[in-house]
Design a protein around this motif. Sequence first.
Motif, PDB file in Angstrom:
ATOM      1  N   SER A 176      -8.415  -7.137  -5.068  1.00 18.14           N
ATOM      2  CA  SER A 176      -8.413  -5.671  -5.137  1.00 18.14           C
ATOM      3  C   SER A 176      -7.440  -5.012  -4.154  1.00 18.14           C
ATOM      4  N   VAL A 177      -6.936  -5.772  -3.185  1.00 19.34           N
ATOM      5  CA  VAL A 177      -5.976  -5.195  -2.235  1.00 19.34           C
ATOM      6  C   VAL A 177      -4.599  -5.793  -2.471  1.00 19.34           C
ATOM      7  N   GLU A 178      -3.620  -4.954  -2.487  1.00 13.02           N
ATOM      8  CA  GLU A 178      -2.221  -5.370  -2.694  1.00 13.02           C
ATOM      9  C   GLU A 178      -1.648  -5.757  -1.340  1.00 13.02           C
ATOM     10  N   THR A 179      -1.224  -6.997  -1.217  1.00 11.80           N
ATOM     11  CA  THR A 179      -0.740  -7.488   0.074  1.00 11.80           C
ATOM     12  C   THR A 179       0.769  -7.673   0.117  1.00 11.80           C
ATOM     13  N   GLY A 180       1.447  -7.465  -0.962  1.00  9.60           N
ATOM     14  CA  GLY A 180       2.856  -7.822  -1.080  1.00  9.60           C
ATOM     15  C   GLY A 180       3.829  -7.013  -0.265  1.00  9.60           C
ATOM     16  N   ALA A 195      -4.894  -2.029   2.514  1.00  7.90           N
ATOM     17  CA  ALA A 195      -4.849  -0.814   1.687  1.00  7.90           C
ATOM     18  C   ALA A 195      -4.573   0.425   2.530  1.00  7.90           C
TER      19      ALA A 195
END
Length: 149
Positions: A24-28, A92
């Motif tokens: 659910s969290v974008e780490t890129g 996030a």
Amino acid sequence: MTRHLALPLFLLVSVGGGALIGLSVETGGWYAALQKPGFNPPDWVFAPVWGTLYILIGLAGWRIWRAGIAPAQRLWWLQLALNFVWPPVFFAAHALGAAMIVILALDAAVVAFLAATWRAERVSALLFLPYLAWVAYASLLNAALWWLN
């Protein structure tokens, strides 16, 4: 809850919850652009480490539930909540300082769990030792990232 149903449920909560938070969290992009310390591991390390730790966490939770150790059960749920809160705060919200507070609270909860289980349910405590080592390392990494960025 039956004894046979409890273990799969504890594993589902820990492994499934960890996977759900991770997805659910974008780490890129944002994380990739941060200045990193020399001891930052490659990105591919995180998934297998956390996957393994979530299995150990689930097993420990099941064991203390089965043993009926109420204080340790409360600490197990507290550490899991803090564990699940950290990624959204860090990745996030991009709040490195707030994430540092959360992970230090997580460190304390893990140590408290170890203290609560060391004599009464030693296997659960031993299952948490790799978790303590990784969370301490993650705390150092969080601090370094906060300092560098």
